[in-house]
Design a protein around this motif. Structure first.
Motif, PDB file in Angstrom:
ATOM      1  N   SER A  85       2.025  97.877  30.510  1.00  0.00           N
ATOM      2  CA  SER A  85       2.396  99.042  30.963  1.00  0.00           C
ATOM      3  C   SER A  85       1.460  99.936  31.450  1.00  0.00           C
ATOM      4  O   SER A  85       1.339 100.607  32.511  1.00  0.00           O
ATOM      5  CB  SER A  85       3.501  99.864  30.088  1.00  0.00           C
TER       6      SER A  85
ATOM      7  N   THR B  56      18.023 100.804  15.960  1.00  0.00           N
ATOM      8  CA  THR B  56      17.098 101.057  16.942  1.00  0.00           C
ATOM      9  C   THR B  56      16.231 102.475  16.450  1.00  0.00           C
ATOM     10  O   THR B  56      15.169 102.880  17.173  1.00  0.00           O
ATOM     11  CB  THR B  56      17.592 101.224  18.364  1.00  0.00           C
TER      12      THR B  56
ATOM     13  N   ILE C 201       8.566  99.671  19.944  1.00  0.00           N
ATOM     14  CA  ILE C 201       8.874  98.036  19.827  1.00  0.00           C
ATOM     15  C   ILE C 201       8.383  97.618  18.651  1.00  0.00           C
ATOM     16  O   ILE C 201       9.019  96.616  18.193  1.00  0.00           O
ATOM     17  CB  ILE C 201       8.020  97.543  21.242  1.00  0.00           C
TER      18      ILE C 201
ATOM     19  N   SER D 298      15.645  98.373  29.577  1.00  0.00           N
ATOM     20  CA  SER D 298      16.041  99.903  29.693  1.00  0.00           C
ATOM     21  C   SER D 298      14.650 100.615  29.363  1.00  0.00           C
ATOM     22  O   SER D 298      14.436 101.743  29.622  1.00  0.00           O
ATOM     23  CB  SER D 298      16.976 100.372  28.377  1.00  0.00           C
ATOM     24  N   ILE D 299      13.780  99.823  28.705  1.00  0.00           N
ATOM     25  CA  ILE D 299      12.302 100.365  28.515  1.00  0.00           C
ATOM     26  C   ILE D 299      11.357 100.086  29.785  1.00  0.00           C
ATOM     27  O   ILE D 299      10.878 100.830  30.209  1.00  0.00           O
ATOM     28  CB  ILE D 299      11.685  99.799  27.014  1.00  0.00           C
ATOM     29  N   SER D 300      11.583  98.942  30.165  1.00  0.00           N
ATOM     30  CA  SER D 300      10.535  98.552  31.191  1.00  0.00           C
ATOM     31  C   SER D 300      10.917  99.213  32.651  1.00  0.00           C
ATOM     32  O   SER D 300      10.203  99.489  33.549  1.00  0.00           O
ATOM     33  CB  SER D 300      10.389  96.849  31.394  1.00  0.00           C
TER      34      SER D 300
ATOM     35  N   LEU E  63      10.029 102.883  33.340  1.00  0.00           N
ATOM     36  CA  LEU E  63       8.644 103.034  33.433  1.00  0.00           C
ATOM     37  C   LEU E  63       7.947 102.597  34.791  1.00  0.00           C
ATOM     38  O   LEU E  63       7.300 103.191  35.535  1.00  0.00           O
ATOM     39  CB  LEU E  63       7.895 102.233  32.310  1.00  0.00           C
TER      40      LEU E  63
ATOM     41  N   LEU F 254       5.368 103.899  22.932  1.00  0.00           N
ATOM     42  CA  LEU F 254       6.060 102.579  23.411  1.00  0.00           C
ATOM     43  C   LEU F 254       5.614 101.286  22.462  1.00  0.00           C
ATOM     44  O   LEU F 254       6.578 100.821  21.989  1.00  0.00           O
ATOM     45  CB  LEU F 254       5.682 102.383  24.881  1.00  0.00           C
TER      46      LEU F 254
ATOM     47  N   THR G  18      15.511  94.474  19.688  1.00  0.00           N
ATOM     48  CA  THR G  18      14.390  93.799  20.993  1.00  0.00           C
ATOM     49  C   THR G  18      14.848  92.601  21.561  1.00  0.00           C
ATOM     50  O   THR G  18      14.263  92.073  22.485  1.00  0.00           O
ATOM     51  CB  THR G  18      13.036  93.950  20.534  1.00  0.00           C
TER      52      THR G  18
ATOM     53  N   LEU H 223      18.132  96.397  25.780  1.00  0.00           N
ATOM     54  CA  LEU H 223      17.037  97.403  25.389  1.00  0.00           C
ATOM     55  C   LEU H 223      15.900  97.387  26.104  1.00  0.00           C
ATOM     56  O   LEU H 223      15.134  98.185  26.718  1.00  0.00           O
ATOM     57  CB  LEU H 223      16.731  97.331  23.630  1.00  0.00           C
ATOM     58  N   SER H 224      15.386  95.983  26.201  1.00  0.00           N
ATOM     59  CA  SER H 224      13.802  95.795  26.710  1.00  0.00           C
ATOM     60  C   SER H 224      13.975  96.027  28.207  1.00  0.00           C
ATOM     61  O   SER H 224      12.895  96.654  28.856  1.00  0.00           O
ATOM     62  CB  SER H 224      13.595  94.171  26.675  1.00  0.00           C
TER      63      SER H 224
ATOM     64  N   SER I  30       4.375  93.943  20.779  1.00  0.00           N
ATOM     65  CA  SER I  30       4.387  95.289  21.375  1.00  0.00           C
ATOM     66  C   SER I  30       2.998  95.798  21.869  1.00  0.00           C
ATOM     67  O   SER I  30       3.102  96.345  23.008  1.00  0.00           O
ATOM     68  CB  SER I  30       4.568  95.876  20.076  1.00  0.00           C
TER      69      SER I  30
END
Length: 225
Positions: free
Chosen positions: A217, A25, A81, A105-107, A110, A77, A97, A102-103, A210
């Motif tokens: 977002s 990552t 990705i 933890s990103i979305s 935000l 971002l 991903t 992980l996904s 991506s």
């Protein structure tokens, strides 16, 4: 032999009893000095062109919410990705991903930051956004309920969309490759051709997913003001 079809996505690589899968990552950090220490080349100009186009597009989508540097969040971002999606196409490299760890933890952070900012600083707009203009009075409670549910599930849909698309292509390639030991030479040649076409498709999916995550977002952030 695989005990489970999804075992290809299990974090199983160990070195000195340390799980080394998630190191993939952060491998992108190794490529950052490339553009600063080497002479500009076609690769650098192409990447710079893509980032400039994304900046202009995100700037348009943000409208009144745009301020200097705000598009860098979504450009970062997109880059993060896409790098991890592409890295998962190489043999023996863990696809981070393809995991909700992980996904989400990103979305989730935000979405939470957008919601907290919107409800604290502009709650009237957030309330009015729950009821579309021209909605009959009898339908207003149902519209509020539907809009609330659709708003709550946004981080989940972002995460599941990315994870499902990454898993689907990898599973299909794994299923096709697992049949190669029991078929003839000519069928193997045909199978290699199919795998190459699938690899091209997965490369396109890596870029598209991506881009979709970054655009959604941006749209979610533009709704809070």
């Amino acid at each position: 032999m695989m005990s489970n079809l999804f075992s290809i996505f299990d974090p199983s690589t160990n070195l000195f009893n340390l799980s080394m899968n998630w190191v993939s990552t952060i491998l992108g950090v190794m490529f950052i000095p490339y553009s600063f220490w080497l002479m500009p080349n076609r690769h650098y100009f192409m990447w710079n062109f893509i980032l400039t186009k994304l900046h202009n597009e995100f700037k348009t989508l943000l409208k009144n919410n745009y301020f200097k540097g705000s598009t860098f969040i979504f450009i970062s971002l997109f880059s993060f990705i896409m790098f991890n999606n592409f890295l998962g196409l190489f043999p023996y490299i863990f696809t981070s991903t393809s995991h909700l760890t992980l996904s989400l933890s990103i979305s989730l952070p935000l979405w939470l930051s957008f919601m907290l900012y919107g409800w604290i600083n502009n709650y009237q707009h957030m309330f009015s956004h729950m009821i579309p203009q021209g909605t009959p009075a009898i339908l207003m409670p149902f519209m509020v309920l539907i809009e609330t549910i659709s708003n709550i599930i946004r981080p989940g849909t972002l995460a599941v969309r990315l994870t499902a698309n990454m898993i689907a292509g990898h599973l299909l390639m794994t299923l096709l490759s697992s049949t190669s030991s029991n078929i003839s030479f000519y069928m193997i040649m045909f199978l290699i051709l199919i795998q190459v076409l699938l690899l091209i498709l997965e490369s396109a999916v890596a870029m598209i997913q991506s881009y979709v995550i970054a655009i959604l977002s941006t749209l979610y952030s533009s709704e809070v003001n």
